[in-house]
Design a protein around this motif. Structure first.
Motif, PDB file in Angstrom:
ATOM      1  N   GLY A 159       0.799  -1.225   0.000  1.00  0.00           N
ATOM      2  CA  GLY A 159       0.000   0.000   0.000  1.00  0.00           C
ATOM      3  C   GLY A 159       0.825   1.265   0.000  1.00  0.00           C
ATOM      4  N   LEU A 160       2.158   1.112   0.131  1.00  0.00           N
ATOM      5  CA  LEU A 160       3.015   2.293   0.211  1.00  0.00           C
ATOM      6  C   LEU A 160       2.858   3.165  -1.036  1.00  0.00           C
ATOM      7  N   PHE A 161       2.564   4.423  -0.849  1.00  0.00           N
ATOM      8  CA  PHE A 161       2.366   5.399  -1.934  1.00  0.00           C
ATOM      9  C   PHE A 161       1.410   4.873  -3.012  1.00  0.00           C
ATOM     10  N   ALA A 162       0.438   4.065  -2.616  1.00  0.00           N
ATOM     11  CA  ALA A 162      -0.413   3.375  -3.594  1.00  0.00           C
ATOM     12  C   ALA A 162      -1.053   4.331  -4.596  1.00  0.00           C
ATOM     13  N   GLY A 163      -1.402   5.522  -4.152  1.00  0.00           N
ATOM     14  CA  GLY A 163      -2.069   6.474  -5.036  1.00  0.00           C
ATOM     15  C   GLY A 163      -1.203   6.884  -6.223  1.00  0.00           C
ATOM     16  N   GLN A 164       0.124   6.896  -6.024  1.00  0.00           N
ATOM     17  CA  GLN A 164       1.014   7.329  -7.103  1.00  0.00           C
ATOM     18  C   GLN A 164       1.781   6.175  -7.727  1.00  0.00           C
ATOM     19  N   ARG A 165       1.935   5.106  -6.958  1.00  0.00           N
ATOM     20  CA  ARG A 165       2.800   4.018  -7.407  1.00  0.00           C
ATOM     21  C   ARG A 165       2.138   3.170  -8.489  1.00  0.00           C
ATOM     22  N   TYR A 166       0.820   3.140  -8.490  1.00  0.00           N
ATOM     23  CA  TYR A 166       0.106   2.277  -9.428  1.00  0.00           C
ATOM     24  C   TYR A 166      -0.794   3.085 -10.347  1.00  0.00           C
ATOM     25  N   ILE A 167      -1.041   2.514 -11.525  1.00  0.00           N
ATOM     26  CA  ILE A 167      -2.113   3.021 -12.365  1.00  0.00           C
ATOM     27  C   ILE A 167      -3.055   1.863 -12.646  1.00  0.00           C
ATOM     28  N   LYS A 168      -4.289   2.143 -12.793  1.00  0.00           N
ATOM     29  CA  LYS A 168      -5.300   1.112 -13.092  1.00  0.00           C
ATOM     30  C   LYS A 168      -5.069  -0.140 -12.257  1.00  0.00           C
ATOM     31  N   GLY A 169      -5.618  -0.182 -11.103  1.00  0.00           N
ATOM     32  CA  GLY A 169      -5.431  -1.352 -10.244  1.00  0.00           C
ATOM     33  C   GLY A 169      -4.014  -1.389  -9.724  1.00  0.00           C
ATOM     34  N   ARG A 170      -3.276  -2.450 -10.090  1.00  0.00           N
ATOM     35  CA  ARG A 170      -1.955  -2.617  -9.492  1.00  0.00           C
ATOM     36  C   ARG A 170      -0.827  -2.568 -10.532  1.00  0.00           C
ATOM     37  N   THR A 171      -1.058  -1.972 -11.716  1.00  0.00           N
ATOM     38  CA  THR A 171       0.024  -1.825 -12.697  1.00  0.00           C
ATOM     39  C   THR A 171       0.969  -0.724 -12.215  1.00  0.00           C
ATOM     40  N   LEU A 172       2.272  -1.012 -12.242  1.00  0.00           N
ATOM     41  CA  LEU A 172       3.231  -0.022 -11.769  1.00  0.00           C
ATOM     42  C   LEU A 172       3.235   1.211 -12.667  1.00  0.00           C
ATOM     43  N   ASN A 173       3.201   2.374 -12.051  1.00  0.00           N
ATOM     44  CA  ASN A 173       3.249   3.628 -12.791  1.00  0.00           C
ATOM     45  C   ASN A 173       4.713   3.969 -13.087  1.00  0.00           C
ATOM     46  N   PRO A 174       5.136   3.933 -14.348  1.00  0.00           N
ATOM     47  CA  PRO A 174       6.556   4.127 -14.672  1.00  0.00           C
ATOM     48  C   PRO A 174       7.071   5.518 -14.310  1.00  0.00           C
ATOM     49  N   GLU A 175       6.163   6.467 -14.152  1.00  0.00           N
ATOM     50  CA  GLU A 175       6.567   7.835 -13.810  1.00  0.00           C
ATOM     51  C   GLU A 175       7.006   7.966 -12.344  1.00  0.00           C
ATOM     52  N   PHE A 176       6.490   7.081 -11.518  1.00  0.00           N
ATOM     53  CA  PHE A 176       6.722   7.251 -10.077  1.00  0.00           C
ATOM     54  C   PHE A 176       8.150   6.850  -9.715  1.00  0.00           C
ATOM     55  N   VAL A 177       8.774   7.663  -8.888  1.00  0.00           N
ATOM     56  CA  VAL A 177      10.218   7.524  -8.639  1.00  0.00           C
ATOM     57  C   VAL A 177      10.635   6.124  -8.181  1.00  0.00           C
ATOM     58  N   LEU A 178       9.861   5.516  -7.301  1.00  0.00           N
ATOM     59  CA  LEU A 178      10.284   4.206  -6.795  1.00  0.00           C
ATOM     60  C   LEU A 178      10.183   3.117  -7.857  1.00  0.00           C
ATOM     61  N   ASN A 179       9.469   3.407  -8.949  1.00  0.00           N
ATOM     62  CA  ASN A 179       9.332   2.418 -10.021  1.00  0.00           C
ATOM     63  C   ASN A 179      10.402   2.583 -11.100  1.00  0.00           C
ATOM     64  N   GLN A 180      11.236   3.614 -10.973  1.00  0.00           N
ATOM     65  CA  GLN A 180      12.259   3.841 -11.995  1.00  0.00           C
ATOM     66  C   GLN A 180      13.490   2.997 -11.679  1.00  0.00           C
ATOM     67  N   PRO A 181      14.084   2.388 -12.727  1.00  0.00           N
ATOM     68  CA  PRO A 181      15.220   1.485 -12.515  1.00  0.00           C
ATOM     69  C   PRO A 181      16.334   2.118 -11.684  1.00  0.00           C
ATOM     70  N   ASP A 182      16.568   3.430 -11.867  1.00  0.00           N
ATOM     71  CA  ASP A 182      17.620   4.105 -11.123  1.00  0.00           C
ATOM     72  C   ASP A 182      17.421   4.036  -9.613  1.00  0.00           C
ATOM     73  N   TYR A 183      16.164   3.927  -9.219  1.00  0.00           N
ATOM     74  CA  TYR A 183      15.876   3.997  -7.784  1.00  0.00           C
ATOM     75  C   TYR A 183      15.341   2.684  -7.223  1.00  0.00           C
ATOM     76  N   ALA A 184      15.492   1.611  -8.007  1.00  0.00           N
ATOM     77  CA  ALA A 184      15.070   0.306  -7.490  1.00  0.00           C
ATOM     78  C   ALA A 184      15.904  -0.003  -6.252  1.00  0.00           C
ATOM     79  N   GLY A 185      15.279  -0.505  -5.247  1.00  0.00           N
ATOM     80  CA  GLY A 185      16.010  -0.865  -4.028  1.00  0.00           C
ATOM     81  C   GLY A 185      16.407   0.318  -3.179  1.00  0.00           C
TER      82      GLY A 185
END
Ligand code: SF4
Lengths: 463, 192
Positions: free
Chosen positions: B43-69
């Protein structure tokens, strides 16, 4: 040395100063609710600990309980909500604390029922794992919001480790313009000084405007202190406070002793504060928010300002310069620990009487407690709300926050008597405009944001 | 309960450089579906982290490869304001965050971090902007790389040792009992 009211309460509750520099502050009362309190209770019990003074711990069910009039004891307004209700019930029993359960006649929102039952009193320390605990400072108590872990700490040790916050006094003098309320004042203060303007301080509200306010209005004002980034808010207890508390269920039995002490609870004349602000009550207009922070508030007669907070403005679907009163609404909500007391409902009903809400709008009124609901029904206010087209709910936090389940449709523009207009607070993409109950009522009639004074000019819409 | 001690930590710092990120954004209420401190990370940052249900939003910082982990979060003013829900901190912790660096913090959120072994650091906006992607935080020396930071010493000790505040306070039990006895004489109505 001259002391502030807050200094006095702090010293009165200081058990000792720890080597860490923190003070160990005695906590007179702990209040819990099913949303964050259940975790605190469970975690405490699971580590084999129990409350030091179980009689001084109270728990209510307010956040996720169903608000349907015919609700049953386990009905929740969010998926899996009954787990919280059941877990809270079990843990409260195991911990031996008083639970104000869903079907109890006293049930309601924690910050509404604590004063109503006389649980919070002048000079007390009271904590609750809920950020709007500052509301209860209106009765001259030191009351503040904490996390669940600290709630556990307060229950088990009877104390909290606390650093003394800085102190601020906001003095408000004079009379409001007609139609202006404590809610407008609170929004005005936050708009004026910013959402961080409270500087983590304990804020004393003082001045002739405050002295003339009812306890209910004071509760509304103090409610929004946390939106101002204050540690908490406090108002010196006076005859109005004592009158309010007299004869309530948990009010002191030793009334003479208590009131004699309450009379000493005020800031000394020469006491100094870290920050002082002065406000003239006549300068405060009826306020409404346009953005997604309570600081984004303007006069209802104003317009959407120029802003750098584009994401906020875009979320709200607004264009710069649009008149606030031109904004068409899809929803209206009266309720929450900010504005759901009997005086709030009376103010709204006075406007709704003999009128009907706009046909494109869903309007809901949820009293803050079952006692408020009974009082409103005794006065016939429920009939006025229902005839005007409002839904009439059973007490709880309701649409103040989205827990999953029933709320306004995505994209709906809602005028709301609550305290938070954060993105998604009332539901995914719901656009919240904060205002007083009177403005919510007038706006529901007009179908757009509308000042009550304007409605009076135009007469009723005749339905 | 006791926490893992925090002494030094090196990790990727993900920038979320907005002001007033409230706890409703950190974890929306609808994501708090269990009566426990765990199971919240989805549920962390769920409003921004996902689009349409649970698809990862590529725009959101935690979903970008540079910031994985990422294990350090960077933000603006008043981070963690709003609701007192400790779930915001529990979700950050479960996701793997060890520290949050911001210009300032919501009061309750700040204490919740300390209680759960997460290090909250306040820095100026200018300093925050200059932080590199990977940083080393040394709580013993109170430095991020070469940059010094301030922290209250009581909070620092709690974090360095991973202490449980309840157990610590219970060491003062006799003082608390003595206080209550004395207070009961002065304010009997509070105890009846
Ligand atoms: S009414 Fe709203 S702000 Fe008040 S306690 Fe309930 S959820 Fe929180």
């Amino acid at each position: 040395m001259a002391q502030t009211l807050f200094d006095k309460l702090w010293d009165m509750h200081r058990v000792k100063t720890l080597s860490s520099g923190e003070d160990l502050i005695a906590i007179d009362r702990v209040f819990l609710h099913e949303r964050t309190g259940s975790v605190a209770l469970r975690s405490m019990l699971d580590t084999g600990r129990k409350p030091l003074r179980p009689k001084h711990v109270f728990c209510t069910m307010d956040h996720i309980v169903s608000i349907k009039t015919e609700r049953q004891k386990d009905d929740a307004r969010m998926p899996k909500g009954q787990n919280f209700i059941q877990a809270t019930r079990d843990a409260s029993k195991e911990a031996g604390i008083e639970l104000i359960d869903v079907l109890s006649p006293e049930q309601g929102i924690v910050h509404v029922i604590s004063p109503e039952m006389g649980i919070v009193q002048p000079g007390m320390t009271l904590v609750c794992p809920d950020s709007h605990t500052c509301t209860q400072g209106a009765l001259g108590a030191m009351a503040w919001g904490i996390g669940s872990t600290d709630a556990e700490h307060a229950m088990v040790t009877g104390t909290l480790r606390q650093r003394k916050p800085p102190q601020m006094r906001i003095t408000i003098d004079g009379a409001f313009q007609s139609g202006v309320t404590a809610k407008d004042l609170a929004l005005y203060i936050i708009a004026q000084f910013g959402a961080s303007g409270g500087s983590r301080a304990a804020i004393e509200y003082a001045g002739s405007t405050i002295e003339a306010m009812s306890v209910e209005a004071r509760l509304t004002l103090c409610n929004l202190a946390v939106e101002f980034a204050a540690f908490t808010a406090i108002i010196a207890p006076d005859a109005i406070t004592a009158d309010y508390l007299k004869g309530r269920q948990y009010s002191p039995k030793d009334w003479e002793g208590a009131t004699a002490q309450w009379a000493t609870l005020k800031s000394d004349k020469t006491a100094s504060f870290d920050i002082e602000y002065h406000i003239k009550a006549e300068d405060v207009p009826p306020m409404v928010t346009w953005g997604t922070s309570p600081e984004d508030a303007v006069s209802i007669f104003g317009a959407v300002p120029h802003t750098e907070k584009e994401s906020s403005r875009d979320y709200m679907g607004l264009t710069e310069g649009a008149a606030m009163e031109s904004l068409t609404l899809g929803g209206a909500f009266i309720g929450s620990c900010t504005n759901s007391r009997i005086s709030d409902l009376r103010a709204a009903a006075a406007i709704l009487k003999g009128r009907h809400i706009d046909k494109n709008l869903r309007a809901i009124c949820v009293p803050g407690s079952m006692a408020v609901r009974r009082q409103a029904e005794a006065e016939g206010l429920d009939i006025i709300f229902k005839e005007a087209g409002f839904e009439w709910g059973a007490a709880g936090c309701a649409m103040c926050f989205y827990a999953g389940g029933d709320t306004f449709a995505p994209g709906t523009r809602v005028i709301s008597s609550t305290n938070r207009n954060f993105k998604g607070r009332q539901g995914p993409n719901v656009r919240t405009h904060l205002a007083s109950p009177a403005i919510v009522a007038a706006s529901a009639i007009a179908g757009r944001i509308c000042a009550p004074s304007e409605l009076e000019k135009g007469g009723s819409n005749g339905q | 309960m006791a926490n893992n001690p925090f002494k030094q930590h090196t990790g990727i710092a993900a920038p979320l450089l907005e002001n007033n990120i409230d706890t409703d954004q950190i974890i929306p209420s609808r994501e708090m579906t269990s009566v426990s401190k765990t199971g919240l990370t989805g549920g962390l940052f769920a409003g921004q982290r996902y689009i349409k249900g649970r698809t990862l939003n590529p725009e959101f910082v935690l979903n970008q490869p540079d910031y994985a982990g990422a294990t350090i979060l960077i933000s603006g003013q008043n981070f963690g304001c709003g609701s007192s829900r400790e779930h915001a901190v529990w979700a950050l912790k479960e996701y793997g965050f060890r520290a949050v660096i911001a210009e300032s913090f919501g009061e309750i959120f700040y204490m919740n971090c300390i209680r759960n072994g997460i290090l909250p650091i306040s820095l100026s906006a200018d300093t925050i902007k200059q932080l590199p992607r990977e940083i080393t935080i040394d709580l013993v020396a109170q430095r991020i790389g070469a940059i010094p930071f301030d922290i209250n010493q009581a909070d620092r000790t709690m974090l360095l040792k991973g202490l449980d505040a309840v157990a610590l306070t219970l060491e003062h039990k006799s003082d608390i009992e003595a206080f209550l006895l004395k207070d009961k004489k002065q304010r009997p109505w509070i105890y009846s």
